[in-house]
Scaffold this motif. Sequence first.
Motif, PDB file in Angstrom:
ATOM      1  N   GLN A  56      46.584 -79.405 115.261  1.00 15.33           N
ATOM      2  CA  GLN A  56      45.967 -79.042 113.979  1.00 15.33           C
ATOM      3  C   GLN A  56      46.325 -77.602 113.606  1.00 15.33           C
ATOM      4  N   ARG A  77      50.508 -88.206 118.328  1.00 14.19           N
ATOM      5  CA  ARG A  77      50.039 -88.983 117.171  1.00 14.19           C
ATOM      6  C   ARG A  77      49.775 -88.073 115.967  1.00 14.19           C
TER       7      ARG A  77
ATOM      8  N   VAL B  72      36.715 -82.039 109.930  1.00 15.35           N
ATOM      9  CA  VAL B  72      37.616 -81.649 111.021  1.00 15.35           C
ATOM     10  C   VAL B  72      37.173 -80.301 111.591  1.00 15.35           C
ATOM     11  N   ALA B  81      41.356 -84.949 113.041  1.00 17.52           N
ATOM     12  CA  ALA B  81      42.467 -84.071 112.655  1.00 17.52           C
ATOM     13  C   ALA B  81      42.848 -84.369 111.215  1.00 17.52           C
ATOM     14  N   LYS B  82      43.274 -83.316 110.500  1.00 21.14           N
ATOM     15  CA  LYS B  82      43.659 -83.484 109.101  1.00 21.14           C
ATOM     16  C   LYS B  82      45.172 -83.383 108.987  1.00 21.14           C
ATOM     17  N   VAL B  83      45.801 -84.466 108.566  1.00 22.86           N
ATOM     18  CA  VAL B  83      47.253 -84.453 108.408  1.00 22.86           C
ATOM     19  C   VAL B  83      47.623 -85.068 107.062  1.00 22.86           C
ATOM     20  N   LYS B  84      48.508 -84.403 106.346  1.00 20.88           N
ATOM     21  CA  LYS B  84      48.959 -84.922 105.048  1.00 20.88           C
ATOM     22  C   LYS B  84      47.762 -85.441 104.256  1.00 20.88           C
ATOM     23  N   LEU B  88      42.686 -88.200 110.753  1.00 20.27           N
ATOM     24  CA  LEU B  88      42.863 -89.040 111.939  1.00 20.27           C
ATOM     25  C   LEU B  88      41.610 -88.978 112.783  1.00 20.27           C
ATOM     26  N   LEU B  89      41.243 -90.124 113.343  1.00 20.64           N
ATOM     27  CA  LEU B  89      40.071 -90.168 114.209  1.00 20.64           C
ATOM     28  C   LEU B  89      40.490 -90.533 115.630  1.00 20.64           C
TER      29      LEU B  89
END
Lengths: 120, 276
Positions: A56, A77, B72, B81-84, B88-89
């Motif tokens: 992150q 991931r 997050v 998590a922070k993506v794009k 996500l968990l």
Amino acid sequence: MKIAISATGKNNSSLIDMRFGRCEYFQIHDVESGEIKIIKNEGQMASGGAGIAAAQQVIDAGADVVITGNLGPNAYRVLKSAEIKAFKVTNIPVEAGIRAYKECQLTEISTPGKAHQGML
Amino acid sequence: MNIGILSGKGGTGKTFLSTNLAHILGANYVDCDVEEPNGFIFLNPTGIKTFEVKVDYPVIDKSKCTMCGECVKVCQFNALAKVKNNILLFEKLCHACGACEVICKFNALSYKKRTMGVIEEGKHNNAICKRGVLNIGEPMAVSVIDQLLENLNDGVNIIDCAPGTSRNVVNSLDYVDAAILVTEPTEFGFHDLKLAAKLIRTFNKPLAVVINKYVEGEEKIHQYCTDENIPILGVIPYKREVAKIYSKGEMISDIDEYRDIFMNIANEVKAVFVWS
């Protein structure tokens, strides 16, 4: 383009840390401007989810590419979802790692390594 | 009366003592070593009923989520998590603390349940035997241990704890009235005995020691217990035959030569922890 490198220290001659989630620092190298930003890895002291926290931070720093030793399944991931490519190196100095990347000598990490490897 | 069996070091004989004590006392047996419970091998309970252990995990409603990333940031366990354009968990890392649900201004988060283990319950003679079994790959055992210990039966419960002094053990101690530490006369056994004793003392619970694999002349633990004022309930000799019987999954206290050892320990348990 920004390259994030897991490192044991804060400068160019520091060795690349083979651990991703539990590395000491991330060095963010801006290839165009030559600017280097040092981030203390908050994942290092996490009781769990170190790889996620580390990934992150790398995302938030705006990295496009990661250079490290191993990626655990969770970090893998997160980086994959963020479309950040990770490249594998042995424990060489940071500057040598960047040079090898620029010369296209590094292999992309295409499968996650073992979980909790950085804790050994 | 709930008696916890702890050790510090693994492999000193928690399950060995727990199953034999429960057998001799006619007490209920609870296996809290949910990462690898093995007491049932010896007690062979019958009529097993299975109950699922469920835990909460967050679900994100994408139609409401604005990707602000507050959930997050607030998560202390790195489960999000922070993506794009995605959150996500990592559900196995979630402690179900509820912080993400509280912080979300858009009501995009709610909790659902998932199964992460089971509790099995059966009978050995007239005593109830329970054990928690954590699913493989689950990193957090506490929910299974809690559900196992929240509904303890009346009478005497022998609680076979996990090794070490980790959170799993600390959690079990909340439900225990008194603790027996099983140790062995090795450097590691002795070292971890001291850690475990210190832990139990912080809980202000009565404790006693059983020395397993005892070899005459190895008196360091005796000395420590005298100095620390910890009663020793008994010693179990270090014998190849004992290990052999145990490796077959048999109850050592059913064998004449060893029954008295466990009878004596059982009597000492009653005397030291005072119940009739």
